[in-house]
Every structure is written in C-alpha cells, then in structure tokens.
Design a protein around this motif. Structure first.
Motif, PDB file in Angstrom:
ATOM      1  N   UNK A 117       0.448  -1.188   0.070  1.00  0.00           N
ATOM      2  CA  UNK A 117       0.068  -0.406  -0.125  1.00  0.00           C
ATOM      3  C   UNK A 117       0.817   1.215   0.216  1.00  0.00           C
ATOM      4  N   UNK A 118       1.075   2.077  -0.947  1.00  0.00           N
ATOM      5  CA  UNK A 118       1.422   3.475  -1.086  1.00  0.00           C
ATOM      6  C   UNK A 118       1.633   3.984   0.474  1.00  0.00           C
ATOM      7  N   UNK A 119       2.579   4.068   0.661  1.00  0.00           N
ATOM      8  CA  UNK A 119       2.932   4.523   1.999  1.00  0.00           C
ATOM      9  C   UNK A 119       3.467   6.434   2.229  1.00  0.00           C
ATOM     10  N   UNK A 120       3.332   7.075   3.451  1.00  0.00           N
ATOM     11  CA  UNK A 120       2.373   8.447   3.199  1.00  0.00           C
ATOM     12  C   UNK A 120       1.477   9.129   3.336  1.00  0.00           C
ATOM     13  N   UNK A 121       0.501   8.194   2.636  1.00  0.00           N
ATOM     14  CA  UNK A 121      -1.151   8.247   3.001  1.00  0.00           C
ATOM     15  C   UNK A 121      -1.789   8.245   3.723  1.00  0.00           C
ATOM     16  N   UNK A 122      -2.335   8.539   4.386  1.00  0.00           N
ATOM     17  CA  UNK A 122      -2.967   8.252   6.350  1.00  0.00           C
ATOM     18  C   UNK A 122      -4.129   8.013   5.718  1.00  0.00           C
ATOM     19  N   UNK A 123      -4.758   8.168   5.102  1.00  0.00           N
ATOM     20  CA  UNK A 123      -6.208   8.184   4.666  1.00  0.00           C
ATOM     21  C   UNK A 123      -5.709   7.021   4.261  1.00  0.00           C
ATOM     22  N   UNK A 124      -5.232   6.735   3.072  1.00  0.00           N
ATOM     23  CA  UNK A 124      -5.352   5.177   2.509  1.00  0.00           C
ATOM     24  C   UNK A 124      -5.514   3.767   3.877  1.00  0.00           C
ATOM     25  N   UNK A 125      -4.686   4.215   5.111  1.00  0.00           N
ATOM     26  CA  UNK A 125      -5.078   3.480   6.501  1.00  0.00           C
ATOM     27  C   UNK A 125      -6.092   3.553   7.242  1.00  0.00           C
ATOM     28  N   UNK A 126      -7.201   4.682   6.885  1.00  0.00           N
ATOM     29  CA  UNK A 126      -8.690   4.680   7.302  1.00  0.00           C
ATOM     30  C   UNK A 126      -9.567   3.455   6.040  1.00  0.00           C
ATOM     31  N   UNK A 127      -8.819   4.055   4.894  1.00  0.00           N
ATOM     32  CA  UNK A 127      -9.935   2.921   3.837  1.00  0.00           C
ATOM     33  C   UNK A 127      -9.323   1.693   3.921  1.00  0.00           C
ATOM     34  N   UNK A 128      -8.480   0.885   4.689  1.00  0.00           N
ATOM     35  CA  UNK A 128      -8.178  -0.097   4.568  1.00  0.00           C
ATOM     36  C   UNK A 128      -9.056  -0.720   5.861  1.00  0.00           C
ATOM     37  N   UNK A 129      -9.247  -0.111   7.755  1.00  0.00           N
ATOM     38  CA  UNK A 129      -9.774  -0.282   8.107  1.00  0.00           C
ATOM     39  C   UNK A 129     -11.529  -0.159   7.825  1.00  0.00           C
ATOM     40  N   UNK A 130     -11.918   0.619   6.567  1.00  0.00           N
ATOM     41  CA  UNK A 130     -13.284   0.602   6.551  1.00  0.00           C
ATOM     42  C   UNK A 130     -13.735  -0.632   5.234  1.00  0.00           C
ATOM     43  N   UNK A 131     -12.343  -1.268   5.013  1.00  0.00           N
ATOM     44  CA  UNK A 131     -12.474  -2.488   3.519  1.00  0.00           C
ATOM     45  C   UNK A 131     -13.354  -3.552   4.459  1.00  0.00           C
ATOM     46  N   UNK A 132     -14.497  -3.428   4.921  1.00  0.00           N
ATOM     47  CA  UNK A 132     -15.452  -4.939   5.145  1.00  0.00           C
ATOM     48  C   UNK A 132     -15.630  -5.542   3.968  1.00  0.00           C
ATOM     49  N   UNK A 133     -15.693  -6.927   4.603  1.00  0.00           N
ATOM     50  CA  UNK A 133     -16.169  -7.548   2.715  1.00  0.00           C
ATOM     51  C   UNK A 133     -15.033  -7.204   1.485  1.00  0.00           C
ATOM     52  N   UNK A 134     -14.029  -7.116   1.605  1.00  0.00           N
ATOM     53  CA  UNK A 134     -12.862  -6.697   0.342  1.00  0.00           C
ATOM     54  C   UNK A 134     -11.318  -7.887   1.073  1.00  0.00           C
ATOM     55  N   UNK A 135     -11.499  -7.114   2.873  1.00  0.00           N
ATOM     56  CA  UNK A 135     -10.708  -7.481   3.620  1.00  0.00           C
ATOM     57  C   UNK A 135     -10.955  -7.845   4.938  1.00  0.00           C
ATOM     58  N   UNK A 136     -10.109  -9.485   4.905  1.00  0.00           N
ATOM     59  CA  UNK A 136     -10.703 -10.443   6.329  1.00  0.00           C
ATOM     60  C   UNK A 136     -10.349 -10.031   7.400  1.00  0.00           C
ATOM     61  N   UNK A 137      -9.359  -9.422   7.015  1.00  0.00           N
ATOM     62  CA  UNK A 137      -8.254  -9.791   9.175  1.00  0.00           C
ATOM     63  C   UNK A 137      -7.260  -8.282   8.984  1.00  0.00           C
ATOM     64  N   UNK A 138      -7.939  -6.921   9.929  1.00  0.00           N
ATOM     65  CA  UNK A 138      -6.286  -6.259   9.846  1.00  0.00           C
ATOM     66  C   UNK A 138      -5.412  -6.591  10.591  1.00  0.00           C
ATOM     67  N   UNK A 139      -4.032  -6.485  10.700  1.00  0.00           N
ATOM     68  CA  UNK A 139      -3.759  -6.693  11.416  1.00  0.00           C
ATOM     69  C   UNK A 139      -2.405  -5.583  12.075  1.00  0.00           C
ATOM     70  N   UNK A 140      -2.788  -4.478  12.454  1.00  0.00           N
ATOM     71  CA  UNK A 140      -1.954  -3.707  12.894  1.00  0.00           C
ATOM     72  C   UNK A 140      -0.157  -3.621  13.759  1.00  0.00           C
ATOM     73  N   UNK A 141       0.590  -3.639  13.986  1.00  0.00           N
ATOM     74  CA  UNK A 141       2.207  -3.653  14.307  1.00  0.00           C
ATOM     75  C   UNK A 141       2.511  -2.223  14.408  1.00  0.00           C
ATOM     76  N   UNK A 142       2.415  -1.841  15.924  1.00  0.00           N
ATOM     77  CA  UNK A 142       3.480  -0.665  15.912  1.00  0.00           C
ATOM     78  C   UNK A 142       3.291   0.542  17.253  1.00  0.00           C
ATOM     79  N   UNK A 143       2.970   0.950  17.159  1.00  0.00           N
ATOM     80  CA  UNK A 143       2.820   2.302  18.911  1.00  0.00           C
ATOM     81  C   UNK A 143       1.459   1.899  19.406  1.00  0.00           C
ATOM     82  N   UNK A 144       1.601   2.469  20.590  1.00  0.00           N
ATOM     83  CA  UNK A 144       0.020   2.792  21.057  1.00  0.00           C
ATOM     84  C   UNK A 144      -0.438   3.511  20.605  1.00  0.00           C
TER      85      UNK A 144
END
Length: 415
Positions: free
Chosen positions: A178-205
């Motif tokens: 996923x292209x880095x830098x554009x933070x809106x793409x993160x929210x798009x991933x989080x809202x891709x219900x039916x397209x992405x089956x599960x999200x695994x985040x790894x980072x800071x709090x």
C-alpha cells in the motif's frame, strides 16, 4: 477508497491460486525471496541508510529508530527467517479433528486460509519479509502498509518477494505494498469490510488504538506490552540478575521488553539487591514504590502512572509484592496481558504463577524477550495477539489460518 478497493479486489482474485498452490510452489517462492534478500543485502542496507537519515532528521523516537535500523546481521536474519518458514509444515488442509456421529455423518475439520490480510505497521522493515512469507505459506494474500519512514527499505524487500512469486508462478497480487505517506489509505483499509478479511496492526500505542477504534474489519492486535518479571523469594540470585537484565536491556524497544520488576517482600536482601543492581549497572533508570526504594537508593519515586507505562526505553518500574499472590494481583491490575515471567526455584510457586497470570505468554525462569515467534520455533511472526478471539500470543502460520468443517453423508436427512 478506490486505491484500496482495487488492491483488495486484485488480492481476492489471487486467493484461488494461492489456496490451490502446492506446498512445493509456496516453498519455492519463499526460498527464492530469501536468496534474493541475501544477494541484495548491500542494496537493502543502502536503502535503509537513506530511511534512517530521513527518520533522524524528522525526529523519530529512539525506540522507532531501533526498530527501523538494518545491518548485515539483521538482513541475514530476515533471510534465515524466511528459510525457516519455508521448512515448516504447510498448515493448509491439515486435519484438526475427525469424528463421526451415530447417524453415520462423517465430520472433518481442516485448516484453510484466512483470506485477504491487511497489515499496518511502523518502522520495522522485518515485518515486510515475515508477513509476506507467513501469509503466502498459509495461502493468504496480503496488503502491506508500512510506515513512510521505512519506504525505501520496504520497497527493496518487496522487490525480492516479487521475484519469489514470479519464480513460483504465483500471482503478483498475492503480496502488495500500500503506498506509504497517505494516511487516508489506512482508514480506507480499516473500512474495507467484505474486501479485507482481517487487519493486523503492529506499531506504537497510537497506531494500535486508532486501528482498534476505527476498524470495521476484524482486528488481531495488542495495545501495550507492559510486561513483568517477578523475582520470587526462592529465586537463584545469579539467575534472577541475568534474566532481569536481559528482559529489560537486551532490546528496550521491543514489545517483549520488561517494563516492571516485581520483587517478593520475603526475598533475602542480597537477592533483591542483585536483581535491582543488574538493571542499574546496565544503565537502566529505575522508579519504584516506597518498599523498592529501601532496597537501593538509586531507585527514584514512582509517579502515579509508572506501573501503567510502556517505557520502551532504558527505564523500568520496581514494586515489592507479597509473594506470588501479590505478584498476580499487581499484574492483573497493571499488566496488558502480553508477557510476564517468574524467576523461582520453588515449583509450587512457579506453577501457581503460570496458572494465575492471564497473559498471552507466561514464562518460568526465562526472559520476557523470548516473546517472539522465531523463538517459539515458528520461523517468524506478524505480531503478538493479546485478545481472546481466534489467536493469542505470536501470530504465525497456524494463526493465519481458520478452519472449515467438511461433512460427508450417505443420504441422511434431519427429522
């Protein structure tokens, strides 16, 4: 959301080929990727040098800089991790359980891929290689959204992964960046219900909290790594000092690092002082409660939030507790259900701790820094899960599968 939708649709289109891929194909893809990483080690390190320079200039924290940094050893360790994953048993199609009912129905529960996995992470370029290999071996497609601070490092590693996919005849859409830098793409991933089956985040709090709060897609994650080492009165002083020092100071920025040292109120003074001195002499600053401050004058007073803080730095909290029950009570109140350890020679005390601490990983006479999929024999991991659904502890091959139940009959109908 069109960028994420397009990527996720391409990933879903790749799923049949991945689910149907032979074990040999998947092994070939991963081993070729590992070989490319070794051959291109200098190029990967050069890309990382550029990322590190930009990260320092932007004021990235020391903890994140440590996670971002690559050297020859870390690059070789990534390649070796891929080889280990390739040598693990293929989980897809594994029979978990088989049984029959009196009516003649035959049931078989088998492992199947999760599907399309979205992985959102900061700094750690190693996640790129680990996630790609694990997802591929488990028959999943993945969308990898690394932080902009690691953009060049991740791109160099993904080029090696792409070579592996091509060599094995597997679809390129199986692993996408996923292209880095554009933070809106993160929210798009989080809202891709039916397209992405599960999200695994790894980072800071902050990242984990945002993902957990905003996602409409199931999330597998841990928020904090507030980990404890409890030194029981029965502990061997030399062993306790070694474990405590390693648990905190081997790498202070990893999620398995100890953040709080608990000392049994009944411990001999020499044992208590040895555990504390092991940290102070290694360069760790300490804050503690009144009882802890009486052990060593170099322990400063703990603030109100000290025992609820994930420092990820050379600082730790110290508390004196009333035996195993006191340690369990402290961990229950302040811990994050990640990783906790006891140092003890008394078997009954150790077993009570192992049974009573409700964390994803609980250790006896071993450092919390073993909270790592590679150390569990999994080859690699995508993260540590502390929830209660689907997976807990290191998220590796088996945790990237789910199951389905196959039912075979011979004409049965239900009355």
């Amino acid at each position: 959301m069109s960028v994420i939708h397009d990527m996720a649709r391409a990933a879903r289109a790749a799923l049949p080929a991945l689910a149907g891929a032979s074990t040999a194909q998947k092994i070939h893809a991963i081993t070729v990727a590992a070989a490319r990483i070794r051959v291109r080690s200098a190029d990967i390190i050069a890309a990382n040098v550029q990322d590190m320079a930009a990260a320092r200039a932007s004021g990235l924290s020391p903890a994140l800089l440590d996670r971002l940094a690559l050297d020859a050893g870390r690059v070789q360790a990534m390649a070796q991790g891929l080889d280990v994953v390739a040598a693990l048993p293929d989980p897809v199609g594994t029979v978990i359980k088989h049984w029959q009912q009196p009516n003649g129905l035959d049931f078989t529960r088998v492992r199947v891929p999760l599907g399309v996995i979205g992985i959102i992470y900061e700094s750690r370029p190693g996640v790129t290689a680990d996630a790609a290999a694990l997802c591929l071996m488990a028959g999943n497609a993945c969308l990898l959204r690394g932080g902009s601070e690691a953009a060049l490092s991740n791109a160099a590693l993904l080029a090696c992964i792409a070579d592996g996919l091509a060599a094995a005849g597997l679809p390129a859409a199986a692993v996408q960046q996923v292209p880095p830098g554009d933070r809106t793409l993160v929210d798009d991933m989080l809202n891709a219900h039916g397209l992405i089956d599960i999200i695994i985040p790894r980072g800071g709090k902050g990242l984990i909290a945002h993902v957990q709060q905003q996602a409409r897609v199931p999330v597998l994650a841990h928020l904090d790594g507030i980990n404890h080492v409890y030194v029981d009165a029965s502990a061997n002083a030399v062993m306790a000092a070694g474990i405590v020092r390693n648990a905190k100071m081997r790498r202070t920025a990893v999620c398995g690092a100890m953040e709080t040292l608990l000392i049994d109120a009944h411990a001999a003074p020499d044992l208590a002082r040895a555990a504390v001195a092991a940290l102070v002499e290694a360069g760790c600053a300490l804050v503690g409660d009144a009882a802890a401050m009486r052990i060593d004058s170099r322990i400063a007073p703990a603030g109100d939030a000290a025992f609820d803080t994930e420092y990820l730095d050379a600082i730790a909290s110290v508390a004196v507790v009333d035996g195993v029950s006191g340690a369990i009570a402290h961990i229950t109140r302040h811990g994050s259900a990640h990783t906790d350890a006891i140092v003890a020679e008394n078997t009954a005390a150790a077993e009570a701790f192992l049974a009573g601490v409700d964390s994803a990983i609980v250790l006896w006479n071993a450092s919390t820094q073993f909270a790592d999929g590679g150390e569990f024999g999994f080859g690699a991991e995508i993260g540590i899960a502390t929830g209660r659904l689907h997976a807990r502890g290191p998220v590796a091959l088996e945790e990237l599968t789910i199951y389905k139940t196959l039912v075979r009959g011979n004409g049965q109908v239900r009355s």
